[in-house]
Design a protein around this motif. Sequence first.
Motif, PDB file in Angstrom:
ATOM      1  N   LEU A 175       4.504  -5.446  36.955  1.00 30.23           N
ATOM      2  CA  LEU A 175       5.437  -4.342  37.174  1.00 30.23           C
ATOM      3  C   LEU A 175       6.860  -4.884  37.024  1.00 30.23           C
ATOM      4  O   LEU A 175       7.244  -5.821  37.714  1.00 30.23           O
ATOM      5  CB  LEU A 175       5.218  -3.775  38.586  1.00 30.23           C
ATOM      6  N   LEU A 176       7.619  -4.316  36.069  1.00 28.79           N
ATOM      7  CA  LEU A 176       8.999  -4.755  35.844  1.00 28.79           C
ATOM      8  C   LEU A 176       9.952  -3.626  36.208  1.00 28.79           C
ATOM      9  O   LEU A 176       9.678  -2.462  35.890  1.00 28.79           O
ATOM     10  CB  LEU A 176       9.212  -5.134  34.374  1.00 28.79           C
ATOM     11  N   LEU A 177      11.061  -3.962  36.882  1.00 28.18           N
ATOM     12  CA  LEU A 177      12.026  -2.928  37.260  1.00 28.18           C
ATOM     13  C   LEU A 177      13.423  -3.397  36.892  1.00 28.18           C
ATOM     14  O   LEU A 177      13.827  -4.523  37.217  1.00 28.18           O
ATOM     15  CB  LEU A 177      11.954  -2.636  38.765  1.00 28.18           C
ATOM     16  N   ASP A 178      14.175  -2.541  36.205  1.00 29.62           N
ATOM     17  CA  ASP A 178      15.529  -2.886  35.776  1.00 29.62           C
ATOM     18  C   ASP A 178      16.532  -2.312  36.771  1.00 29.62           C
ATOM     19  O   ASP A 178      16.756  -1.105  36.813  1.00 29.62           O
ATOM     20  CB  ASP A 178      15.780  -2.327  34.365  1.00 29.62           C
ATOM     21  N   GLU A 179      17.112  -3.173  37.571  1.00 27.72           N
ATOM     22  CA  GLU A 179      18.078  -2.779  38.613  1.00 27.72           C
ATOM     23  C   GLU A 179      17.668  -1.519  39.374  1.00 27.72           C
ATOM     24  O   GLU A 179      18.404  -0.534  39.384  1.00 27.72           O
ATOM     25  CB  GLU A 179      19.469  -2.604  37.990  1.00 27.72           C
ATOM     26  N   PRO A 180      16.524  -1.555  40.024  1.00 27.22           N
ATOM     27  CA  PRO A 180      16.035  -0.345  40.710  1.00 27.22           C
ATOM     28  C   PRO A 180      16.881   0.011  41.933  1.00 27.22           C
ATOM     29  O   PRO A 180      16.845   1.147  42.389  1.00 27.22           O
ATOM     30  CB  PRO A 180      14.619  -0.730  41.135  1.00 27.22           C
ATOM     31  N   LYS A 207      -0.156  -7.586  42.378  1.00 26.91           N
ATOM     32  CA  LYS A 207       0.616  -7.424  41.146  1.00 26.91           C
ATOM     33  C   LYS A 207       1.686  -8.491  41.074  1.00 26.91           C
ATOM     34  O   LYS A 207       2.127  -9.005  42.103  1.00 26.91           O
ATOM     35  CB  LYS A 207       1.305  -6.058  41.129  1.00 26.91           C
ATOM     36  N   CYS A 208       2.139  -8.783  39.868  1.00 24.94           N
ATOM     37  CA  CYS A 208       3.296  -9.641  39.671  1.00 24.94           C
ATOM     38  C   CYS A 208       4.490  -8.726  39.421  1.00 24.94           C
ATOM     39  O   CYS A 208       4.493  -7.950  38.470  1.00 24.94           O
ATOM     40  CB  CYS A 208       3.064 -10.556  38.478  1.00 24.94           C
ATOM     41  N   ILE A 209       5.476  -8.776  40.316  1.00 24.28           N
ATOM     42  CA  ILE A 209       6.612  -7.849  40.209  1.00 24.28           C
ATOM     43  C   ILE A 209       7.901  -8.621  39.928  1.00 24.28           C
ATOM     44  O   ILE A 209       8.199  -9.608  40.606  1.00 24.28           O
ATOM     45  CB  ILE A 209       6.763  -7.017  41.508  1.00 24.28           C
ATOM     46  N   VAL A 210       8.638  -8.186  38.914  1.00 25.96           N
ATOM     47  CA  VAL A 210       9.951  -8.774  38.626  1.00 25.96           C
ATOM     48  C   VAL A 210      10.966  -7.646  38.608  1.00 25.96           C
ATOM     49  O   VAL A 210      10.764  -6.646  37.923  1.00 25.96           O
ATOM     50  CB  VAL A 210       9.979  -9.482  37.255  1.00 25.96           C
ATOM     51  N   PHE A 211      12.042  -7.782  39.400  1.00 27.00           N
ATOM     52  CA  PHE A 211      13.089  -6.761  39.310  1.00 27.00           C
ATOM     53  C   PHE A 211      14.455  -7.421  39.226  1.00 27.00           C
ATOM     54  O   PHE A 211      14.723  -8.421  39.858  1.00 27.00           O
ATOM     55  CB  PHE A 211      12.999  -5.752  40.463  1.00 27.00           C
ATOM     56  N   SER A 212      15.308  -6.884  38.353  1.00 24.83           N
ATOM     57  CA  SER A 212      16.660  -7.424  38.228  1.00 24.83           C
ATOM     58  C   SER A 212      17.534  -6.739  39.269  1.00 24.83           C
ATOM     59  O   SER A 212      17.308  -5.582  39.628  1.00 24.83           O
ATOM     60  CB  SER A 212      17.199  -7.168  36.822  1.00 24.83           C
ATOM     61  N   THR A 213      18.530  -7.482  39.780  1.00 27.05           N
ATOM     62  CA  THR A 213      19.354  -6.903  40.836  1.00 27.05           C
ATOM     63  C   THR A 213      20.659  -7.678  40.994  1.00 27.05           C
ATOM     64  O   THR A 213      20.770  -8.830  40.568  1.00 27.05           O
ATOM     65  CB  THR A 213      18.600  -6.888  42.183  1.00 27.05           C
ATOM     66  N   HIS A 214      21.664  -7.021  41.612  1.00 25.50           N
ATOM     67  CA  HIS A 214      22.886  -7.701  42.028  1.00 25.50           C
ATOM     68  C   HIS A 214      22.963  -7.756  43.548  1.00 25.50           C
ATOM     69  O   HIS A 214      23.960  -8.241  44.095  1.00 25.50           O
ATOM     70  CB  HIS A 214      24.116  -6.979  41.463  1.00 25.50           C
ATOM     71  N   ASP A 215      21.956  -7.227  44.235  1.00 28.70           N
ATOM     72  CA  ASP A 215      21.963  -7.189  45.701  1.00 28.70           C
ATOM     73  C   ASP A 215      21.435  -8.506  46.265  1.00 28.70           C
ATOM     74  O   ASP A 215      20.293  -8.592  46.724  1.00 28.70           O
ATOM     75  CB  ASP A 215      21.118  -6.012  46.200  1.00 28.70           C
ATOM     76  N   LEU A 216      22.283  -9.555  46.238  1.00 29.91           N
ATOM     77  CA  LEU A 216      21.838 -10.893  46.662  1.00 29.91           C
ATOM     78  C   LEU A 216      21.454 -10.917  48.139  1.00 29.91           C
ATOM     79  O   LEU A 216      20.425 -11.482  48.518  1.00 29.91           O
ATOM     80  CB  LEU A 216      22.935 -11.916  46.383  1.00 29.91           C
ATOM     81  N   ASP A 217      22.288 -10.261  48.992  1.00 27.15           N
ATOM     82  CA  ASP A 217      22.012 -10.252  50.431  1.00 27.15           C
ATOM     83  C   ASP A 217      20.621  -9.711  50.722  1.00 27.15           C
ATOM     84  O   ASP A 217      19.862 -10.279  51.497  1.00 27.15           O
ATOM     85  CB  ASP A 217      23.040  -9.364  51.155  1.00 27.15           C
ATOM     86  N   LEU A 218      20.329  -8.599  50.079  1.00 26.50           N
ATOM     87  CA  LEU A 218      19.049  -7.920  50.287  1.00 26.50           C
ATOM     88  C   LEU A 218      17.890  -8.873  49.991  1.00 26.50           C
ATOM     89  O   LEU A 218      16.929  -8.968  50.761  1.00 26.50           O
ATOM     90  CB  LEU A 218      18.989  -6.701  49.348  1.00 26.50           C
TER      91      LEU A 218
END
Lengths: 234, 332
Positions: free
Chosen positions: A158-163, A188-199
Motif C-alpha cells: 500500500l503506497l500513499l502520497d502525502e496522505p 501489508k507493507c505500507i510506504v507513505f510520503s510525508t512532511h510531518d516529522l513530529d508525527l
Amino acid sequence: MIHFKQTEIGYKSPLINVADLTLEAGKVYALVGRNGSGKSTFLRSITGQNPLISGDININSVSFKKANAIEKSKTIAFVESKFDGIAFLSVADYLALGRAPYTNALGRLSQGDWDFVRQVANEIGIEAFMQKDTLSLSDGERQLCAIARAIVQETPVLLLDEPSAFLDYANKQILVDKLLQIANEKQKCIVFSTHDLDLCIENKLEFLALKNNTLTKVNGLNKLELIGLLEGNL
Amino acid sequence: MIQSQRINWFLVVSLLIFPLIAYFHLTVGQQAISISDFKNAIFAYDSTNTAQLLAREFRFPRLIMACVAGAGLSLAGMLMQTLFNNPLAGPYVLGINSGASLMVAISLLTGIQFFGTNFGLISTALIGAFAAGILMMSVVGFLKSQVSLLLVGLMFGSFTSAIVSFLEISSKAEQLKSFTLWSMGSLQNVLLEQIPLILLFFVFGIILSALIVKPLNLLVLGENAASLLGLKIQQTRIVILIITALFTGLITAFCGPIAFVGLAVPNITRILLKTQNHFHLIAGNLLIGSSFLLLCDILIQLIENEIQLPINVLTSLIGAPFVIFVLIRKMK
C-alpha cells in the motif's frame, strides 16, 4: 516483500539510485525528504507509472518490469494525497471500484466481494457513510474512504502520497493509527510520503530518507538529527 | 441501496412515458392519421392509401431518426464526458460534428465524391468524425484545465466553418443549395430503406458501449487511478472513439449538425439518476436522449405553419443557456 536491486529511478537522468533495499511486510515506512527530492517520483516508479531507468523492483519475488496491468493492480494499491470526491458517487460504490482487479468483464461484484467491502468499511470506521455521496464528506472522512478503497483492492503493498497533507492534527493521528493497524493485522507493507516529522517520530515509525540521490533506511533518530540528515548537515 | 430503488422507479416511469411521446410524435403532423392506418402501414400496407403512404414513408422514418439521433448523440456525449472527466464535453463542443460537417461540405460543395453514391455521404461524414476525434484525443494530453478542452473544440469548429464558408463562396449554385439544405439539419431526410442500416449501426454502438461499462465506471476515478486498478486505458480510448465517431458521423450525415443534445442530456441524466454506474447511465441517456429530441421535433411540427425551425436551431436555443448553467454551477 519489496526488493530494490541496482534500481535507477528518475526521468531522463537518474534522480535516485537504490543499490540494495528491502522493505518488509507488516511495517509502515515514512518516506521523507525535502521538496523536489523525488518522493512522488519514487512512489510512482514502484507503481510503474514512471518507468525505471535501469534495474528492477521485485515484489514477493515477482519482477515488476514483466508484470501486466492486472497483476500490478493485485499487488499495489495507491492513495493520492487528496481525494476531492466525485458527484453522484456514493462511498459504497467508490469502495466497490477497488474490487475491479477481481471482478469479471462486466464489473459486477459477487456477494463475497460486497461482504469484504463492508468488512473493510467497518475496520476503517466509515460504515456510517456508506450511502453518502463522496462529495458530501469532510476532508478527513474522504481520506479514510480513499484508504478503505485501497484496502478493498486487497494488495500486499500500500503506497500513499502525502496522505496527511490536508488533515488536521487529530485526523493525522487517526491516519497513522489506521496505517499501523492495517500493516499489523493484514501484514501489508505500507510506504507513505510525508512532511510531518513530529508525527512519525512520536509514533516511532521507520524512515526512508531521500537526500542527494540516495535513499537511506533510518531508525530511532530524533527530530534534530533527522532534519540535519535531510538538510545534508549530518 | 436507496439509490438503486430511485433508478428502478425512474426507468419504469420513463419506459411508460416514452411510448406516449412517440405516439404523440407520430400523430402531430399536419394531416391526421388514424391508429388503424398506422397499423395497416406496417402489417397490411396499401400504397394507394395516402394516409398509409404518409405514415410508412414519412412518419415512421422520422420517428426512428429522431430516437436514434437523440439517443446516439446523448450516448456519445456521455462517453466523452466520462473519458475526459469533463461535464462540458460532447460531440458538438469538441468539434466531432465539425469534422463530419467539413468532410460533407468538401464532398457536396466541390462535387468530389469520395465513395459510391448510396453510402457516400455516411462514409464521408464518418471519416470526418473519426479524424476530428483522433485530433481531439491527441490534443487532450497537453491540456490541464477542463475549459481549455472546450476552447480548443470551439476553435476547431470556427476553423472548419471558415473553410466551409470559403468553399461556399467558390461553389456552384446547385451544390450550394444542396449543402445549405443539409446544414440546416432535418430529421426528415432519411428514407425508409435506409432505416435498417441506421438501426444496425445504432445497435452495434449500444452493444459496444454496454461492453465497456466496467472501464467507464473506473474512468470516473480519473485515468491514473483507473489504470492502477488494471484498466487498459489505450484500448478504452479507442473503443470510445469508435462509438462516438460512429454515432456522430452517422447522425450528422443524415440529420445535419445537431448541437448541444450530446452535452445537455448526459448532464441531465446524471442529475436525475444521481449515479455514476454507467450501466444505468447508458439506459438513462438512451431514454432521455430520444425523448428529448422527440419533444423538440414535436414542438417544431406544432409551429411548422408559423415558422420553419430547423432542429439545430431549436436544440441550440435550449442547449446554449444550459452550458452556461453548467459552467456557473462548476465554477462558482
